[in-house]
Scaffold this motif. Structure first.
Motif, PDB file in Angstrom:
ATOM      1  N   ASP A  68      11.050  30.523  -2.264  1.00  0.00           N
ATOM      2  CA  ASP A  68      12.054  29.599  -1.869  1.00  0.00           C
ATOM      3  C   ASP A  68      12.905  29.923  -0.729  1.00  0.00           C
ATOM      4  O   ASP A  68      13.158  29.079   0.100  1.00  0.00           O
ATOM      5  CB  ASP A  68      13.299  29.301  -3.134  1.00  0.00           C
ATOM      6  N   VAL A  71      10.691  29.266   2.642  1.00  0.00           N
ATOM      7  CA  VAL A  71      10.519  27.728   2.804  1.00  0.00           C
ATOM      8  C   VAL A  71      12.021  27.247   3.480  1.00  0.00           C
ATOM      9  O   VAL A  71      12.195  26.489   4.457  1.00  0.00           O
ATOM     10  CB  VAL A  71      10.339  27.031   1.709  1.00  0.00           C
ATOM     11  N   ARG A  77      11.448  21.330   5.497  1.00  0.00           N
ATOM     12  CA  ARG A  77      10.705  20.072   5.272  1.00  0.00           C
ATOM     13  C   ARG A  77       9.321  20.375   5.010  1.00  0.00           C
ATOM     14  O   ARG A  77       8.448  19.549   5.142  1.00  0.00           O
ATOM     15  CB  ARG A  77      11.236  19.073   6.244  1.00  0.00           C
ATOM     16  N   PHE A  78       9.161  21.487   4.539  1.00  0.00           N
ATOM     17  CA  PHE A  78       7.646  21.882   4.414  1.00  0.00           C
ATOM     18  C   PHE A  78       6.839  20.947   3.596  1.00  0.00           C
ATOM     19  O   PHE A  78       5.806  20.601   3.922  1.00  0.00           O
ATOM     20  CB  PHE A  78       7.463  23.221   4.207  1.00  0.00           C
ATOM     21  N   GLU A  79       7.433  20.586   2.485  1.00  0.00           N
ATOM     22  CA  GLU A  79       6.612  19.850   1.593  1.00  0.00           C
ATOM     23  C   GLU A  79       6.683  18.243   1.758  1.00  0.00           C
ATOM     24  O   GLU A  79       5.583  17.517   1.562  1.00  0.00           O
ATOM     25  CB  GLU A  79       7.302  19.737   0.175  1.00  0.00           C
ATOM     26  N   GLN A  80       7.476  18.029   2.800  1.00  0.00           N
ATOM     27  CA  GLN A  80       7.175  16.451   3.358  1.00  0.00           C
ATOM     28  C   GLN A  80       6.427  16.310   4.636  1.00  0.00           C
ATOM     29  O   GLN A  80       6.077  14.963   4.662  1.00  0.00           O
ATOM     30  CB  GLN A  80       8.686  15.847   3.556  1.00  0.00           C
ATOM     31  N   THR A 110       3.306  25.568   8.800  1.00  0.00           N
ATOM     32  CA  THR A 110       1.743  25.459   9.178  1.00  0.00           C
ATOM     33  C   THR A 110       1.340  25.647  10.508  1.00  0.00           C
ATOM     34  O   THR A 110       0.163  26.333  10.547  1.00  0.00           O
ATOM     35  CB  THR A 110       1.218  23.891   8.749  1.00  0.00           C
ATOM     36  N   GLU A 139      -3.610  21.291   7.226  1.00  0.00           N
ATOM     37  CA  GLU A 139      -2.957  20.455   6.191  1.00  0.00           C
ATOM     38  C   GLU A 139      -4.229  19.367   5.751  1.00  0.00           C
ATOM     39  O   GLU A 139      -3.835  18.867   4.559  1.00  0.00           O
ATOM     40  CB  GLU A 139      -2.010  19.521   7.031  1.00  0.00           C
ATOM     41  N   SER A 143      -4.131  22.684   0.485  1.00  0.00           N
ATOM     42  CA  SER A 143      -3.025  22.178  -0.238  1.00  0.00           C
ATOM     43  C   SER A 143      -1.671  22.897   0.225  1.00  0.00           C
ATOM     44  O   SER A 143      -1.664  23.952   1.013  1.00  0.00           O
ATOM     45  CB  SER A 143      -2.851  22.476  -1.562  1.00  0.00           C
ATOM     46  N   LYS A 144      -0.462  22.205   0.118  1.00  0.00           N
ATOM     47  CA  LYS A 144       0.735  23.248   0.677  1.00  0.00           C
ATOM     48  C   LYS A 144       0.803  24.411   0.010  1.00  0.00           C
ATOM     49  O   LYS A 144       1.151  25.654   0.477  1.00  0.00           O
ATOM     50  CB  LYS A 144       2.040  22.244   0.112  1.00  0.00           C
ATOM     51  N   ASP A 145       0.508  24.709  -1.316  1.00  0.00           N
ATOM     52  CA  ASP A 145       0.600  25.887  -1.916  1.00  0.00           C
ATOM     53  C   ASP A 145      -0.388  26.833  -1.321  1.00  0.00           C
ATOM     54  O   ASP A 145       0.060  28.053  -0.782  1.00  0.00           O
ATOM     55  CB  ASP A 145       0.117  26.059  -3.410  1.00  0.00           C
ATOM     56  N   LEU A 148       1.083  28.121   2.206  1.00  0.00           N
ATOM     57  CA  LEU A 148       2.167  28.636   1.938  1.00  0.00           C
ATOM     58  C   LEU A 148       1.587  30.092   1.528  1.00  0.00           C
ATOM     59  O   LEU A 148       2.191  31.288   2.268  1.00  0.00           O
ATOM     60  CB  LEU A 148       3.075  28.468   0.880  1.00  0.00           C
TER      61      LEU A 148
END
Length: 234
Positions: A68, A71, A77-80, A110, A139, A143-145, A148
């Motif tokens: 957390d 990020v 805004r990493f997830e968006q 990223t 991307e 995946s985002k995970d 990261l």
């Protein structure tokens, strides 16, 4: 007066046209740099190389507060976003124009991963463009995970530590999963400027950076103000 207005309009149009032309050239050269990087080593092979490191640490073995914190301070805004953050880039571009430099990059997690995997730390518009193309590729592929996870396993923490496990072991003498909240939020702030925030070289500056990390975590809803204050008191 009319002649002056027409002259001004023409000058503005010439500036816009020059900007578009320069941007197009940078984009093409950036794409060629991106393409050449993938020709030298595919993205899949590069990722496999990182994952093969004995110190590679899965997300499941990392404290949630550490992730957390990363990020919140690096890319809230990493997830968006889809690899680039237009708002951050526009802000950085404006600040760079004001300072006539490439002081800010507006890079997402990223983009930073793309740079760590393939490119140098050289500040240039062409390298930045190549980084953007690689960020889009990351991307599309992962995946985002996964992004990261690769990021925290490929960033520099100072003192010769190039991943989160080595940094946790080197600075605190423990596995990442065993880090306290204080240690986790402290570690999250170091990669922004490893030589500046290294715990052995500048512990006071690292502590100041940690305060900023916690402020960002409160700002974006990861922690309450009392929780953040309690971490600093430990």
């Amino acid at each position: 007066m009319r002649i002056l207005k027409r002259l001004l309009v023409r000058i503005i149009l010439l500036i816009v046209a020059a900007g578009i032309l320069c941007g197009s050239v940078v984009a093409v050269l950036g794409y060629l740099m991106y393409r050449d990087a993938l020709k030298e080593q595919s993205l899949e092979d590069k990722v496999a190389e990182v994952q093969a490191d004995p110190s590679y640490t899965p997300l499941a073995d990392l404290p949630e507060i550490y992730l957390d914190a990363v990020v919140a301070v690096e890319d809230h805004r990493f997830e968006q976003h889809c690899g680039i953050d237009i708002i951050a880039i526009a802000r950085a571009a404006w600040n760079n124009i004001k300072s006539w430099s490439l002081r800010e990059g507006g890079s997402t997690i990223t983009q930073q991963l793309a740079k760590n995997l393939y490119f140098t730390q050289e500040r240039s518009f062409i390298r930045k463009a190549a980084e953007v193309f690689m960020a889009f590729r990351l991307e599309q592929t992962y995946s985002k995970d996964e992004i990261l996870e690769l990021y925290v396993n490929s960033i520099y923490f100072g003192d010769g530590y190039y991943c989160v496990r080595d940094a946790s072991a080197g600075y605190f003498g423990k596995e990442p999963a065993d880090m306290t909240d204080d240690e986790a939020t402290l570690l999250a702030g170091i990669p922004n400027a490893p030589s500046v925030y290294s715990l052995t070289a500048n512990p006071d500056l690292a502590a100041q950076r940690q305060q900023y990390v916690l402020q960002q975590m409160v700002k974006y809803g990861y922690l309450g103000e009392e929780e953040a204050a309690a971490i600093l008191q430990n």
